[in-house]
Motif scaffolding. Structure first.
Motif, PDB file in Angstrom:
ATOM      1  N   ARG A  23     -33.842 -31.088  14.393  1.00 36.24           N
ATOM      2  CA  ARG A  23     -34.271 -29.534  14.094  1.00 36.24           C
ATOM      3  C   ARG A  23     -34.114 -29.494  12.500  1.00 36.24           C
ATOM      4  O   ARG A  23     -33.673 -30.494  11.626  1.00 36.24           O
ATOM      5  CB  ARG A  23     -32.932 -28.605  14.339  1.00 36.24           C
ATOM      6  N   THR A  24     -34.892 -28.900  11.815  1.00 36.24           N
ATOM      7  CA  THR A  24     -35.089 -28.642  10.565  1.00 36.24           C
ATOM      8  C   THR A  24     -34.207 -27.399   9.858  1.00 36.24           C
ATOM      9  O   THR A  24     -34.141 -27.267   8.692  1.00 36.24           O
ATOM     10  CB  THR A  24     -36.191 -28.206  10.125  1.00 36.24           C
ATOM     11  N   ILE A  25     -33.456 -26.840  10.629  1.00 36.02           N
ATOM     12  CA  ILE A  25     -32.883 -25.501  10.485  1.00 36.02           C
ATOM     13  C   ILE A  25     -31.636 -25.044  11.231  1.00 36.02           C
ATOM     14  O   ILE A  25     -31.737 -25.370  12.472  1.00 36.02           O
ATOM     15  CB  ILE A  25     -33.845 -24.087  10.164  1.00 36.02           C
ATOM     16  N   GLY A  26     -30.659 -24.469  10.820  1.00 36.57           N
ATOM     17  CA  GLY A  26     -29.558 -24.208  11.799  1.00 36.57           C
ATOM     18  C   GLY A  26     -28.674 -25.350  11.789  1.00 36.57           C
ATOM     19  O   GLY A  26     -28.904 -26.540  11.677  1.00 36.57           O
ATOM     20  N   ALA A  27     -27.354 -24.992  12.855  1.00 37.40           N
ATOM     21  CA  ALA A  27     -26.377 -25.799  13.121  1.00 37.40           C
ATOM     22  C   ALA A  27     -25.720 -25.377  14.254  1.00 37.40           C
ATOM     23  O   ALA A  27     -25.542 -24.292  14.472  1.00 37.40           O
ATOM     24  CB  ALA A  27     -25.633 -26.384  11.953  1.00 37.40           C
ATOM     25  N   GLY A  28     -25.254 -26.259  15.186  1.00 38.88           N
ATOM     26  CA  GLY A  28     -24.409 -25.907  16.213  1.00 38.88           C
ATOM     27  C   GLY A  28     -22.973 -25.909  15.932  1.00 38.88           C
ATOM     28  O   GLY A  28     -22.612 -26.716  15.119  1.00 38.88           O
ATOM     29  N   LEU A  29     -22.131 -25.147  16.704  1.00 33.09           N
ATOM     30  CA  LEU A  29     -20.637 -25.069  16.654  1.00 33.09           C
ATOM     31  C   LEU A  29     -20.127 -26.301  17.454  1.00 33.09           C
ATOM     32  O   LEU A  29     -20.152 -26.174  18.687  1.00 33.09           O
ATOM     33  CB  LEU A  29     -20.004 -23.896  16.865  1.00 33.09           C
TER      34      LEU A  29
END
Length: 460
Positions: free
Chosen positions: A293-299
């Motif tokens: 992905r190029t944007i965001g992150a997961g917890l």
């Protein structure tokens, strides 16, 4: 060594291209294109079928390798990273080689042989890459965060590990420009995760990974996952949008000065402590930055202590990660009109494959946040309506639509980058000329083209 502008660098490859593509080159208007970089290449050369019963061998393609290496040597001599080329047959049967050097104002192309996004403003980046984290009032460490418990647990699992000194931790903080959270300090007091401490003992490294729950970076390898650490071409980055839901644990950013990367999950995804959580998150939570992905992150876990002691699997990504409300697509499989896309939060409008009448842009004129417009060739009723989109920083159109804007002197001058969308078969040289017209409006370095005529013995 030869320059890439010298025919001698290209002659072996020209022979192969001519032999492989004779039928195409001999046809009226026929041409072949390719690209060569220092680490990869794509050339229109026919590769031999391997001998039945065995896999392809290096020697089967040695002629291609040798020819490409000669061009790569010329690239190194010129201090260049890559070059594109076109081979065509001119009147009279002459073989012409066009050596294309894109220069610093052109990104690599995908839908066009030579032209990716045109960088109209030097060092400009798309809006998501400029976005900084928002404050999360009341954000605090999770109840599970317990540096003392974390340190005790790791010392039990790694009794022989060599930990970092307070001086080494202070040096890491000075290098990063941020104070390390208590949990991260506790981790590195137990093990500083340096290869020299393990004596190249892979089992020792695996024990540390098993104890922590990831491939742990050494204290010296910690880095900040800000937006610059996650580069992306304009052609794709301009279509992204930063969206953080009111209850999101992680802000939907490209990167953050508060994302401290400390490890890897073994598949290329980075693990970081998040000091700039979303409205529903905790300071110091563990997030996973997906390399796809190029944007965001997961917890991953609400604290490093929880990750180490409870071993949670997987990650939780924002529900808006794949379909952010600030992005709208109008095409035969998505929205059926520009009116349906028009909303105040719209940032990105993409008009794709369309079977109906060309579309007007009046419904989105005046929208305060619209910054990206991409429109496939033939989908716009009147390209001059683009003049009403005052906030555009990125525009992607077909060659004919760009021609309308150029001839009318109506190319939006607030653009930071632009793209020429080419579909189907299109001769590259007019596209290059069009790209140079756009670059010239911003006084940017132009694409250069050197035309070389092959010697008679280069032909088959």
């Amino acid at each position: 060594m030869s320059s890439i502008r010298d025919l001698t660098a290209w002659e072996p490859l020209l022979r192969l291209v001519r032999d492989s593509g004779a039928e195409r080159l001999d046809a009226p208007g026929g041409y072949l294109t390719g690209q060569i970089g220092l680490g990869s290449w794509s050339v229109p050369v026919r590769r031999p079928f391997p001998v039945p019963g065995r896999a392809a061998q290096v020697e089967d393609m040695q002629d291609e390798f040798t020819a490409v290496e000669r061009v790569q040597d010329a690239l190194r001599a010129d201090g260049a990273d890559g070059v594109s080329f076109m081979v065509e047959t001119a009147p009279g049967g002459r073989t012409l080689l066009h050596v294309i050097e894109s220069g610093p104002a052109v990104e690599p192309g995908f839908t066009s042989p030579f032209v990716g996004a045109l960088l109209l403003v030097e060092n400009a980046v798309p809006e998501p890459w400029r976005r900084l984290p928002e404050d999360a009032p009341g954000a605090a460490p999770a109840p599970s965060a317990d540096p003392a418990l974390l340190e005790r647990t790791l010392r039990e699992r790694l009794p022989d590990a060599i930990g970092a000194t307070e001086e080494e931790i202070a040096e890491a903080e000075a290098r990063l420009g941020v104070a390390l959270p208590g949990e991260l300090k506790a981790l590195y007091r137990v093990t500083r995760a340096r290869w020299q401490d393990w004596g190249d003992d892979y089992e020792a490294a695996e024990r540390v990974g098993d104890a922590v729950g990831c491939e742990l970076f050494s204290l010296d390898e910690l880095y900040i996952a800000d937006a610059a650490s996650r580069p992306c071409l304009w052609q794709f980055a301009a279509d992204d949008a930063v969206v953080t839901a009111p209850d999101a644990a992680v802000q939907g950013l490209v990167g953050s000065p508060g994302w401290i990367v400390f490890g890897d999950n073994g598949g290329g995804d980075r693990l970081a402590l998040d000091l700039t959580p979303g409205p529903g998150g905790h300071t110091g939570q563990v997030i996973v930055i997906d390399h796809e992905r190029t944007i965001g992150a997961g917890l991953r876990a609400d604290s490093l202590t929880a990750m180490v002691t409870n071993r949670p699997d997987g990650r939780h990504q924002s529900r808006d990660a794949d379909n952010p409300p600030a992005v709208a697509r109008v095409n035969i499989r998505a929205l059926d009109s520009v009116e349906a896309a028009a909303r105040p939060e719209l940032e990105v409008l993409g008009i794709g494959v369309w079977e109906g009448e060309p579309l007007g842009l009046a419904p989105v004129v005046g929208l305060p946040r619209l910054r990206t417009l991409t429109a496939c060739p033939g989908t716009l009723a009147d390209p001059l309506e683009i003049a009403g989109l005052k906030g555009l920083e990125y525009l992607s159109l077909g060659p004919e639509d760009w021609r309308v804007l150029l001839d009318a002197g109506a190319v939006p001058r607030n653009l930071s980058a632009a793209h020429i969308e080419v579909q189907g078969e299109a001769h590259p040289l007019p596209i290059l000329d069009l790209a140079n017209e756009l670059l010239a409006l911003w006084d940017r370095p132009l694409i250069t083209r050197t035309v070389l005529e092959a010697r008679p013995d280069t032909d088959r």
